[in-house]
Design a protein around this motif. Structure first.
Motif, mmCIF file in Angstrom:
data_model
loop_
_atom_site.group_PDB
_atom_site.id
_atom_site.type_symbol
_atom_site.label_atom_id
_atom_site.label_comp_id
_atom_site.label_asym_id
_atom_site.label_seq_id
_atom_site.Cartn_x
_atom_site.Cartn_y
_atom_site.Cartn_z
ATOM 1 N N LEU A 1 45.939 41.622 26.508
ATOM 2 C CA LEU A 1 45.530 42.894 25.910
ATOM 3 C C LEU A 1 46.693 43.571 25.195
ATOM 4 O O LEU A 1 46.491 44.233 24.169
ATOM 5 N N TRP A 2 47.889 43.410 25.729
ATOM 6 C CA TRP A 2 49.062 43.979 25.070
ATOM 7 C C TRP A 2 49.207 43.388 23.665
ATOM 8 O O TRP A 2 49.429 44.120 22.693
ATOM 9 N N PHE A 3 49.053 42.078 23.548
ATOM 10 C CA PHE A 3 49.150 41.436 22.229
ATOM 11 C C PHE A 3 48.003 41.855 21.310
ATOM 12 O O PHE A 3 48.214 42.057 20.103
ATOM 13 N N VAL A 4 46.815 42.021 21.858
ATOM 14 C CA VAL A 4 45.674 42.456 21.045
ATOM 15 C C VAL A 4 45.930 43.853 20.488
ATOM 16 O O VAL A 4 45.791 44.093 19.277
ATOM 17 N N GLN A 5 46.319 44.788 21.358
ATOM 18 C CA GLN A 5 46.543 46.149 20.884
ATOM 19 C C GLN A 5 47.708 46.205 19.905
ATOM 20 O O GLN A 5 47.674 46.972 18.949
ATOM 21 N N MET A 6 48.729 45.380 20.129
ATOM 22 C CA MET A 6 49.874 45.380 19.221
ATOM 23 C C MET A 6 49.459 44.884 17.836
ATOM 24 O O MET A 6 49.863 45.447 16.816
ATOM 25 N N SER A 7 48.623 43.848 17.804
ATOM 26 C CA SER A 7 48.128 43.325 16.528
ATOM 27 C C SER A 7 47.316 44.382 15.787
ATOM 28 O O SER A 7 47.475 44.569 14.571
ATOM 29 N N LEU A 8 46.455 45.067 16.508
ATOM 30 C CA LEU A 8 45.648 46.120 15.893
ATOM 31 C C LEU A 8 46.520 47.285 15.435
ATOM 32 O O LEU A 8 46.308 47.847 14.352
ATOM 33 N N ASN A 9 47.503 47.632 16.236
ATOM 34 C CA ASN A 9 48.441 48.691 15.869
ATOM 35 C C ASN A 9 49.133 48.342 14.550
ATOM 36 O O ASN A 9 49.194 49.162 13.635
ATOM 37 N N PHE A 10 49.643 47.130 14.465
ATOM 38 C CA PHE A 10 50.366 46.713 13.267
ATOM 39 C C PHE A 10 49.443 46.532 12.064
ATOM 40 O O PHE A 10 49.894 46.543 10.928
#
Length: 150
Positions: free
Chosen positions: A76-85
């Motif tokens: 989930l950390w990677f998912v949210q980071m991708s969406l953030n970026f």
């Protein structure tokens, strides 16, 4: 790799990628011409707020990484980071506020889901995401306001 070195890598990666995306997608004339909600903060506030948030996000991600790289929280950390970026290139780069609203709603959902997933296994990582969740909710309201007003 030592824990300290991996923490430094997490912080540098998140902050530098965030800065690069920010510089590549600076608000320009198009953004200045948009109608914005009355609660829109001045442009100068975004860089310092995001820097502090990115450091907290990186520390939370690093904590999950050293605990269990294959955990749900880490995914989930990677998912949210991708969406953030993704948000800035969609909003500022592609000038698509409606699509950016979809991205930021998904990002907020991922941030909240990360908090829930990390809460029992790493309370500090979850707590580090609380200001980020609040800011992402605020960003969602700002984006929705821009979509509505334009």
């Amino acid at each position: 790799m030592s824990r300290a070195f991996s923490l430094i890598l997490f912080v540098l990666a998140v902050v530098l990628i965030g800065m690069l995306i920010g510089y590549a997608t600076l608000p320009g004339e198009w953004y200045a011409s948009l109608n914005k909600p009355s609660f829109t903060p001045p442009n100068w506030i975004f860089a310092p707020v995001w820097t502090v948030l990115y450091i907290s996000i990186a520390i939370a991600g690093w904590r999950c990484w050293v605990r269990d790289r294959n955990s749900t929280a880490m995914k989930l950390w990677f998912v949210q980071m991708s969406l953030n970026f993704l948000w800035s290139p969609v909003f500022f780069g592609a000038q698509q506020p409606g699509m950016a609203l979809v991205v930021v709603i998904a990002a907020l959902a991922a941030v909240l889901t990360f908090i829930a997933a990390a809460w029992n296994s790493d309370r500090l990582a979850a707590v580090l995401f609380l200001p980020y969740a609040a800011w992402t909710a605020f960003a969602t309201a700002l984006t929705a306001g821009v979509v509505y007003m334009n």
